[in-house]
Design a protein around this motif. Structure first.
Motif, PDB file in Angstrom:
ATOM      1  N   SER A  87       0.827  -1.193   0.000  1.00  0.00           N
ATOM      2  CA  SER A  87       0.000   0.000   0.000  1.00  0.00           C
ATOM      3  C   SER A  87       0.871   1.258   0.000  1.00  0.00           C
ATOM      4  CB  SER A  87      -0.915  -0.004   1.230  1.00  0.00           C
ATOM      5  OG  SER A  87      -1.680   1.171   1.286  1.00  0.00           O
ATOM      6  N   ALA A  88       1.910   1.261   0.805  1.00  0.00           N
ATOM      7  CA  ALA A  88       2.811   2.415   0.857  1.00  0.00           C
ATOM      8  C   ALA A  88       3.508   2.609  -0.482  1.00  0.00           C
ATOM      9  CB  ALA A  88       3.835   2.230   1.969  1.00  0.00           C
ATOM     10  N   ALA A  89       3.975   1.524  -1.077  1.00  0.00           N
ATOM     11  CA  ALA A  89       4.658   1.626  -2.372  1.00  0.00           C
ATOM     12  C   ALA A  89       3.711   2.172  -3.427  1.00  0.00           C
ATOM     13  CB  ALA A  89       5.201   0.254  -2.787  1.00  0.00           C
ATOM     14  N   SER A  90       2.475   1.718  -3.413  1.00  0.00           N
ATOM     15  CA  SER A  90       1.481   2.196  -4.370  1.00  0.00           C
ATOM     16  C   SER A  90       1.204   3.686  -4.164  1.00  0.00           C
ATOM     17  CB  SER A  90       0.190   1.391  -4.211  1.00  0.00           C
ATOM     18  OG  SER A  90      -0.833   1.934  -5.011  1.00  0.00           O
ATOM     19  N   ASN A  91       1.037   4.083  -2.905  1.00  0.00           N
ATOM     20  CA  ASN A  91       0.764   5.489  -2.616  1.00  0.00           C
ATOM     21  C   ASN A  91       1.935   6.386  -3.003  1.00  0.00           C
ATOM     22  OD1 ASN A  91      -1.800   4.985  -1.623  1.00  0.00           O
ATOM     23  ND2 ASN A  91      -1.114   4.794   0.474  1.00  0.00           N
ATOM     24  N   PHE A  92       3.150   5.948  -2.743  1.00  0.00           N
ATOM     25  CA  PHE A  92       4.316   6.747  -3.081  1.00  0.00           C
ATOM     26  C   PHE A  92       4.500   6.848  -4.591  1.00  0.00           C
ATOM     27  CE2 PHE A  92       5.892   5.810   1.327  1.00  0.00           C
ATOM     28  CZ  PHE A  92       5.820   7.114   1.766  1.00  0.00           C
ATOM     29  N   SER A  93       4.190   5.778  -5.327  1.00  0.00           N
ATOM     30  CA  SER A  93       4.334   5.848  -6.782  1.00  0.00           C
ATOM     31  C   SER A  93       3.280   6.796  -7.366  1.00  0.00           C
ATOM     32  CB  SER A  93       4.217   4.461  -7.428  1.00  0.00           C
ATOM     33  OG  SER A  93       2.913   3.946  -7.283  1.00  0.00           O
ATOM     34  N   GLU A  94       2.096   6.839  -6.753  1.00  0.00           N
ATOM     35  CA  GLU A  94       1.071   7.794  -7.220  1.00  0.00           C
ATOM     36  C   GLU A  94       1.502   9.225  -6.946  1.00  0.00           C
ATOM     37  OE1 GLU A  94      -2.627   6.728  -5.379  1.00  0.00           O
ATOM     38  OE2 GLU A  94      -2.681   4.755  -6.326  1.00  0.00           O
ATOM     39  N   ILE A  95       2.160   9.464  -5.813  1.00  0.00           N
ATOM     40  CA  ILE A  95       2.652  10.803  -5.496  1.00  0.00           C
ATOM     41  C   ILE A  95       3.736  11.219  -6.487  1.00  0.00           C
ATOM     42  CG2 ILE A  95       3.913  12.153  -3.760  1.00  0.00           C
ATOM     43  CD1 ILE A  95       2.393  10.496  -1.622  1.00  0.00           C
ATOM     44  N   ASP A  96       4.659  10.294  -6.766  1.00  0.00           N
ATOM     45  CA  ASP A  96       5.739  10.595  -7.725  1.00  0.00           C
ATOM     46  C   ASP A  96       5.180  10.919  -9.098  1.00  0.00           C
ATOM     47  OD1 ASP A  96       7.729  10.258  -5.841  1.00  0.00           O
ATOM     48  OD2 ASP A  96       8.207   8.198  -6.406  1.00  0.00           O
ATOM     49  N   GLU A  97       4.178  10.167  -9.535  1.00  0.00           N
ATOM     50  CA  GLU A  97       3.576  10.419 -10.851  1.00  0.00           C
ATOM     51  C   GLU A  97       2.873  11.757 -10.872  1.00  0.00           C
ATOM     52  OE1 GLU A  97       1.043   7.071 -11.648  1.00  0.00           O
ATOM     53  OE2 GLU A  97       2.725   5.685 -11.842  1.00  0.00           O
ATOM     54  N   ALA A  98       2.235  12.145  -9.807  1.00  0.00           N
ATOM     55  CA  ALA A  98       1.511  13.416  -9.750  1.00  0.00           C
ATOM     56  C   ALA A  98       2.472  14.600  -9.757  1.00  0.00           C
ATOM     57  CB  ALA A  98       0.641  13.461  -8.505  1.00  0.00           C
ATOM     58  N   GLU A  99       3.678  14.425  -9.226  1.00  0.00           N
ATOM     59  CA  GLU A  99       4.649  15.502  -9.167  1.00  0.00           C
ATOM     60  C   GLU A  99       5.340  15.722 -10.511  1.00  0.00           C
ATOM     61  OE1 GLU A  99       7.257  14.498  -5.936  1.00  0.00           O
ATOM     62  OE2 GLU A  99       5.820  15.149  -4.426  1.00  0.00           O
ATOM     63  N   GLN A 100       5.312  14.736 -11.374  1.00  0.00           N
ATOM     64  CA  GLN A 100       6.019  14.851 -12.664  1.00  0.00           C
ATOM     65  C   GLN A 100       5.206  15.554 -13.690  1.00  0.00           C
ATOM     66  OE1 GLN A 100       7.209  10.877 -13.678  1.00  0.00           O
ATOM     67  NE2 GLN A 100       8.767  10.837 -12.120  1.00  0.00           N
TER      68      GLN A 100
END
Length: 74
Positions: free
Chosen positions: A61-74
């Motif tokens: 869950s944490a990995a999924s949430n962090f990857s969504e944050i990274d994608e939103a920042e790009q």
């Protein structure tokens, strides 16, 4: 006629010496501990497998949430 706990205390326990009162309290508490230990429902405890599953889910869950944050920042 039933005797209440308060009446027992006044008529019996209060007349005991301090040492006898402490001994009585110890007997009562030890008996309660014995009863409590047999009343524990072990089915609610977590096994090591349960804990591993929880950690695995949390990490995914944490990995999924962090990857969504990274994608939103790009």
């Amino acid at each position: 006629m039933q005797t209440t706990v308060q009446e027992i205390y006044i008529q019996v326990v209060r007349n005991l010496s301090l040492a006898e009162q402490l001994r009585l309290a110890t007997l009562i508490l030890n008996d309660l501990v014995k009863q409590q230990s047999t009343a524990i429902d072990e089915s609610d405890t977590w096994t090591e497998e349960d804990e591993r599953d929880l950690v695995s889910f949390s990490l995914q869950s944490a990995a999924s949430n962090f990857s969504e944050i990274d994608e939103a920042e790009q």
